[in-house]
Scaffold this active site. Structure first.
Site, short mmCIF file in Angstrom:
data_model
loop_
_atom_site.label_atom_id
_atom_site.label_comp_id
_atom_site.label_asym_id
_atom_site.label_seq_id
_atom_site.Cartn_x
_atom_site.Cartn_y
_atom_site.Cartn_z
N TYR A 40 0.82 -1.22 0.00
CA TYR A 40 0.00 0.00 0.00
C TYR A 40 0.84 1.26 0.00
CZ TYR A 40 -3.69 -3.26 1.45
OH TYR A 40 -4.57 -4.31 1.53
N SER A 67 -13.23 -5.66 1.15
CA SER A 67 -14.24 -5.16 0.20
C SER A 67 -15.66 -5.52 0.62
CB SER A 67 -13.97 -5.69 -1.21
OG SER A 67 -12.78 -5.17 -1.73
N LEU A 127 -18.02 -3.65 1.03
CA LEU A 127 -18.92 -2.81 0.23
C LEU A 127 -18.64 -2.95 -1.27
CD1 LEU A 127 -19.12 0.49 2.33
CD2 LEU A 127 -20.84 -1.30 2.08
N GLY A 140 -17.14 -0.04 -2.77
CA GLY A 140 -18.05 1.08 -2.81
C GLY A 140 -19.22 0.91 -3.76
N LEU A 143 -21.63 -1.19 -3.69
CA LEU A 143 -22.89 -1.49 -3.00
C LEU A 143 -23.54 -0.26 -2.37
CD1 LEU A 143 -22.02 -4.95 -1.46
CD2 LEU A 143 -23.88 -4.47 -3.06
N THR A 144 -22.85 0.88 -2.38
CA THR A 144 -23.49 2.11 -1.93
C THR A 144 -24.38 2.69 -3.01
OG1 THR A 144 -21.75 3.61 -2.76
CG2 THR A 144 -21.42 2.64 -0.56
N GLY A 145 -24.19 2.24 -4.25
CA GLY A 145 -24.96 2.75 -5.38
C GLY A 145 -24.33 3.94 -6.08
#
Length: 351
Positions: free
Chosen positions: A53, A239, A241, A244, A246-248
């Site tokens: 990272y 992951s 989400l 991200g 799945l937040t739409g």
């Protein structure tokens, strides 16, 4: 905050684990420090990082995340309050990690070099959980695919065996540089190979496995969940989400300013056939139940008995607060039933 035992260790880790891979790229050092301060205030005691990272990996930012955590430890003087997880790269093509510029591998020499460099960046004498980021042997990325492809499993002639790897990690445990070993992006077969060797030869036991797990990718539930429960190799779900999705925020091709996929175009894993339709269905369930879609997705992961911790990642404090607060969301039985009904129809569009 809720806490769960890490494998067969004596460590109790927060169910919400603070992921850090944006620090040094999307987030500054000051923002990373602010996230750690807030997370600790909320009861989070578990941080996850890696020598790889910040993400996306590149020579200019490699190791930046560990350095940010290290400067925070030095400034706060609270290293003993945090359960710290980091990772050594497995087989890969990146050549800027090692002094001799060789591609990353899991040889004894590379493992020793990697841990020493991580310890220096982190400004600590030990890492609580040292994980193999991805396996030494060639295999499909993600390690739990939905279909078989023989070409992905061709054995490499120069492969470092599991016993050789475990001997190297055992030396690190004896030296006090690491306390426990974890796996990542590993398969059911691979996990049991590590567990079996540790039982037969007394080498360090795998205490956890860090794989992708979310509403769009529940492949962990096939085989690996049983291993996690019976062998106490709990899942550290990354992951949760789906990066991200799945937040739409990425629906209909949207690319919000500053979001990871907008910046780096690295979201292909969650853009496969059926992924957007599945996302819409899950968001609809959340809206109908009066839940924040992100918190519903995280609460689902948090509630699984084979999950030790859910690794959240945020680039803003607003996102961080929402994600950590998911620990207080308990899904009603009818919501879980609706989630399972959608999963029965759409399966795992993003393995």
């Amino acid at each position: 905050m809720d806490y769960r035992r890490l494998g067969r260790t004596d460590l109790d880790v927060s169910v919400i684990c603070l992921g850090t891979m944006t620090w040094g790229e999307q987030n500054t050092e000051a923002e990373g420090h602010a996230q750690m301060d807030y997370a600790v205030e909320q009861g989070v005691n578990f941080f996850d990082t890696a020598e790889l990272y910040a993400i996306p990996p590149r020579p200019e930012t490699q190791g930046a995340t560990e350095r940010i955590i290290g400067s925070w430890f030095k400034a706060r003087g609270n290293r003993d309050k945090i359960i710290l997880a980091s990772k050594v790269c497995g087989r890969g093509g990146n050549t800027w990690f090692r002094d001799d510029q060789s591609p990353t591998r899991l040889t004894r020499k590379q493992i020793n070099e990697a841990v020493d460099k991580s310890l220096k960046r982190l400004q600590t004498d030990y890492i609580d959980l040292y994980q193999i980021h991805f396996p030494e042997r060639p295999m499909p990325w993600g390690s739990n695919p939905t279909r078989f492809g023989a070409a992905a499993y061709q054995k490499a002639e120069d492969e470092t065996s599991v016993p050789e790897q475990l001997d190297a990690f055992g030396e690190l445990v004896k030296a006090g540089k690491i306390r426990h070993l974890g796996l990542s992006n590993e398969s059911a077969w691979g996990t049991m190979r590590f567990v079996t060797d540790s039982e037969q030869r007394g080498t360090p036991r795998a205490q956890s496995i860090q794989n992708a797990y979310n509403l769009l990718n529940r492949t962990f539930e096939t085989n690996l969940a049983e291993i996690a429960l019976h062998e106490q190799v709990g899942l550290l779900a990354y992951s949760p989400l789906a990066q991200g999705y799945l937040t739409g925020k990425y629906l209909d091709g949207a690319r919000p300013a500053g979001a990871r996929t907008s910046l780096f175009n690295r979201g292909q894993r969650y853009e496969g056939p059926g992924a957007e339709e599945a996302t819409r269905r899950y968001i609809a369930i959340a809206r109908q139940a009066g839940l924040d879609p992100a918190q519903m997705a995280l609460a689902f992961v948090n509630s699984r008995p084979f999950v030790t911790a859910s690794i959240i990642g945020a680039t803003s404090m607003e996102q961080l607060k929402t994600d950590i607060a998911s620990i207080d969301v308990k899904l009603p039985a009818d919501v879980e039933a609706q989630i399972d009904a959608v999963h029965q129809l759409v399966g795992n569009p993003c393995p």
